[in-house]
Design a protein around this motif. Structure first.
Motif, PDB file in Angstrom:
ATOM      1  N   SER A   1      40.724 -25.487 -24.024  1.00  0.00           N
ATOM      2  CA  SER A   1      40.854 -24.696 -25.252  1.00  0.00           C
ATOM      3  C   SER A   1      39.938 -23.477 -25.187  1.00  0.00           C
ATOM      4  O   SER A   1      40.251 -22.412 -25.726  1.00  0.00           O
ATOM      5  CB  SER A   1      40.536 -25.542 -26.479  1.00  0.00           C
ATOM      6  OG  SER A   1      39.192 -26.005 -26.453  1.00  0.00           O
ATOM      7  N   GLY A   2      38.800 -23.644 -24.496  1.00  0.00           N
ATOM      8  CA  GLY A   2      37.907 -22.508 -24.300  1.00  0.00           C
ATOM      9  C   GLY A   2      38.553 -21.403 -23.480  1.00  0.00           C
ATOM     10  O   GLY A   2      38.285 -20.210 -23.708  1.00  0.00           O
TER      11      GLY A   2
ATOM     12  N   GLY B   1      38.716 -15.765 -23.119  1.00  0.00           N
ATOM     13  CA  GLY B   1      39.129 -14.766 -22.129  1.00  0.00           C
ATOM     14  C   GLY B   1      39.734 -15.283 -20.852  1.00  0.00           C
ATOM     15  O   GLY B   1      39.908 -14.522 -19.905  1.00  0.00           O
ATOM     16  N   GLY B   2      40.061 -16.591 -20.751  1.00  0.00           N
ATOM     17  CA  GLY B   2      40.720 -17.105 -19.563  1.00  0.00           C
ATOM     18  C   GLY B   2      39.833 -17.977 -18.697  1.00  0.00           C
ATOM     19  O   GLY B   2      38.751 -18.401 -19.093  1.00  0.00           O
TER      20      GLY B   2
ATOM     21  N   VAL C   1      47.712 -19.833 -13.254  1.00  0.00           N
ATOM     22  CA  VAL C   1      49.139 -19.585 -13.046  1.00  0.00           C
ATOM     23  C   VAL C   1      49.855 -19.443 -14.390  1.00  0.00           C
ATOM     24  O   VAL C   1      50.674 -18.527 -14.583  1.00  0.00           O
ATOM     25  CB  VAL C   1      49.766 -20.709 -12.207  1.00  0.00           C
ATOM     26  CG1 VAL C   1      51.288 -20.562 -12.169  1.00  0.00           C
ATOM     27  CG2 VAL C   1      49.195 -20.719 -10.800  1.00  0.00           C
ATOM     28  N   LEU C   2      49.554 -20.354 -15.341  1.00  0.00           N
ATOM     29  CA  LEU C   2      50.205 -20.300 -16.655  1.00  0.00           C
ATOM     30  C   LEU C   2      49.876 -19.010 -17.389  1.00  0.00           C
ATOM     31  O   LEU C   2      50.754 -18.397 -18.032  1.00  0.00           O
ATOM     32  CB  LEU C   2      49.763 -21.505 -17.494  1.00  0.00           C
ATOM     33  CG  LEU C   2      50.205 -22.886 -17.005  1.00  0.00           C
ATOM     34  CD1 LEU C   2      49.598 -23.976 -17.885  1.00  0.00           C
ATOM     35  CD2 LEU C   2      51.716 -23.001 -17.010  1.00  0.00           C
ATOM     36  N   ILE C   3      48.631 -18.571 -17.289  1.00  0.00           N
ATOM     37  CA  ILE C   3      48.220 -17.334 -17.957  1.00  0.00           C
ATOM     38  C   ILE C   3      48.873 -16.127 -17.297  1.00  0.00           C
ATOM     39  O   ILE C   3      49.361 -15.204 -17.970  1.00  0.00           O
ATOM     40  CB  ILE C   3      46.683 -17.213 -17.945  1.00  0.00           C
ATOM     41  CG1 ILE C   3      46.068 -18.298 -18.829  1.00  0.00           C
ATOM     42  CG2 ILE C   3      46.251 -15.834 -18.439  1.00  0.00           C
ATOM     43  CD1 ILE C   3      44.556 -18.420 -18.697  1.00  0.00           C
TER      44      ILE C   3
ATOM     45  N   SER D   1      48.861 -17.839 -23.720  1.00  0.00           N
ATOM     46  CA  SER D   1      48.212 -16.590 -24.124  1.00  0.00           C
ATOM     47  C   SER D   1      46.726 -16.819 -24.335  1.00  0.00           C
ATOM     48  O   SER D   1      46.306 -17.879 -24.801  1.00  0.00           O
ATOM     49  CB  SER D   1      48.842 -16.043 -25.409  1.00  0.00           C
ATOM     50  OG  SER D   1      48.703 -16.979 -26.463  1.00  0.00           O
ATOM     51  N   VAL D   2      45.924 -15.839 -23.948  1.00  0.00           N
ATOM     52  CA  VAL D   2      44.486 -15.926 -24.122  1.00  0.00           C
ATOM     53  C   VAL D   2      43.999 -14.717 -24.911  1.00  0.00           C
ATOM     54  O   VAL D   2      44.636 -13.666 -24.917  1.00  0.00           O
ATOM     55  CB  VAL D   2      43.747 -15.984 -22.760  1.00  0.00           C
ATOM     56  CG1 VAL D   2      44.155 -17.208 -21.980  1.00  0.00           C
ATOM     57  CG2 VAL D   2      43.998 -14.720 -21.958  1.00  0.00           C
ATOM     58  N   GLU D   3      42.911 -14.889 -25.578  1.00  0.00           N
ATOM     59  CA  GLU D   3      42.290 -13.801 -26.320  1.00  0.00           C
ATOM     60  C   GLU D   3      40.788 -14.031 -26.363  1.00  0.00           C
ATOM     61  O   GLU D   3      40.307 -15.137 -26.090  1.00  0.00           O
ATOM     62  CB  GLU D   3      42.850 -13.730 -27.745  1.00  0.00           C
ATOM     63  CG  GLU D   3      42.657 -15.007 -28.545  1.00  0.00           C
ATOM     64  CD  GLU D   3      43.194 -14.882 -29.957  1.00  0.00           C
ATOM     65  OE1 GLU D   3      43.061 -13.798 -30.549  1.00  0.00           O
ATOM     66  OE2 GLU D   3      43.758 -15.869 -30.456  1.00  0.00           O
ATOM     67  N   LEU D   4      40.068 -12.979 -26.688  1.00  0.00           N
ATOM     68  CA  LEU D   4      38.616 -13.067 -26.826  1.00  0.00           C
ATOM     69  C   LEU D   4      38.317 -13.140 -28.313  1.00  0.00           C
ATOM     70  O   LEU D   4      38.230 -12.128 -29.004  1.00  0.00           O
ATOM     71  CB  LEU D   4      37.939 -11.860 -26.183  1.00  0.00           C
ATOM     72  CG  LEU D   4      36.457 -11.998 -25.842  1.00  0.00           C
ATOM     73  CD1 LEU D   4      36.228 -13.159 -24.880  1.00  0.00           C
ATOM     74  CD2 LEU D   4      35.929 -10.714 -25.240  1.00  0.00           C
TER      75      LEU D   4
END
Length: 202
Positions: A133-134, A139-140, A181-183, A189-192
């Motif tokens: 989850s982090g 940021g990935g 790979v998923l990202i 989706s990732v965000e900061l």
């Protein structure tokens, strides 16, 4: 022990007494070790464990360490979730609390069922959930919380069950690769969520 008996003409009981005093002096210099040792040997700690875990001293100590780890993770979860709630990310805050509850489930597993394997898996899932989850909010896979994955195979080693060691070692090795790979493919989706100076540094 050899030096005590070989170089000094003292009987065995006197030698043991001397060594015990030296051990107490060492513990007094490092109070954190003394406190932990007293808790591991206390009856209060034993009350948190299933009777089947009390017959073997080594097993009892290992189970008690699991209790300490699980309770610590449960206490940390609200601290981690607070910045999420404060920033309006309710779902993320609830997820952090949920992972804390998984860790607390390990304490229940040790008390009710006496199962080190179940406790290992619950603590492992809590750590795995916290790290993954982090990824999505920090940021990935390059985020600083990646380092906590190293604890997963250590849990398996500590449980002394080879299949758990292999399972969590595999999870630790492949989790960053799979999520990368998923990202990259846009499936996750990732965000900061936080500015770097406001991140929950855990």
């Amino acid at each position: 022990w050899y030096g005590c008996t070989h170089f000094a003409r003292v009987d065995e009981s006197e030698c043991k007494t001397r060594l015990s005093k030296e051990a107490l002096q060492l513990n007094s210099r490092r109070p954190e070790i003394s406190v932990l040792q007293r808790f591991l040997e206390s009856e209060k700690a034993s009350k948190l464990l299933h009777p089947s875990l009390l017959d073997d001293e080594i097993l009892r100590v290992r189970a008690t360490v699991y209790v300490i780890l699980s309770l610590s993770m449960s206490c940390v979860a609200p601290l981690v979730s607070y910045p999420y709630f404060k920033g309006g990310h309710i779902l993320l805050g609830l997820m952090a609390l949920g992972f804390g509850m998984l860790a607390l489930g390990a304490v229940i597993a040790l008390k009710v069922f006496g199962s080190m394997g179940t406790a290992t898996n619950l603590v492992g899932l809590a750590l795995f959930g916290g790290v993954t989850s982090g990824y999505m909010v920090l940021g990935g896979v390059s985020s600083y919380n990646n380092k906590w994955l190293i604890l997963l195979p250590l849990l398996g080693i500590f449980s002394r069950q080879r299949w758990l060691t292999g399972l969590w070692l595999t999870v630790a090795l492949f989790t960053p690769i799979v999520f990368d790979v998923l990202i990259t493919k846009g499936l996750v989706s990732v965000e900061l969520v936080f500015p770097r100076e406001d991140m929950p540094m855990l």
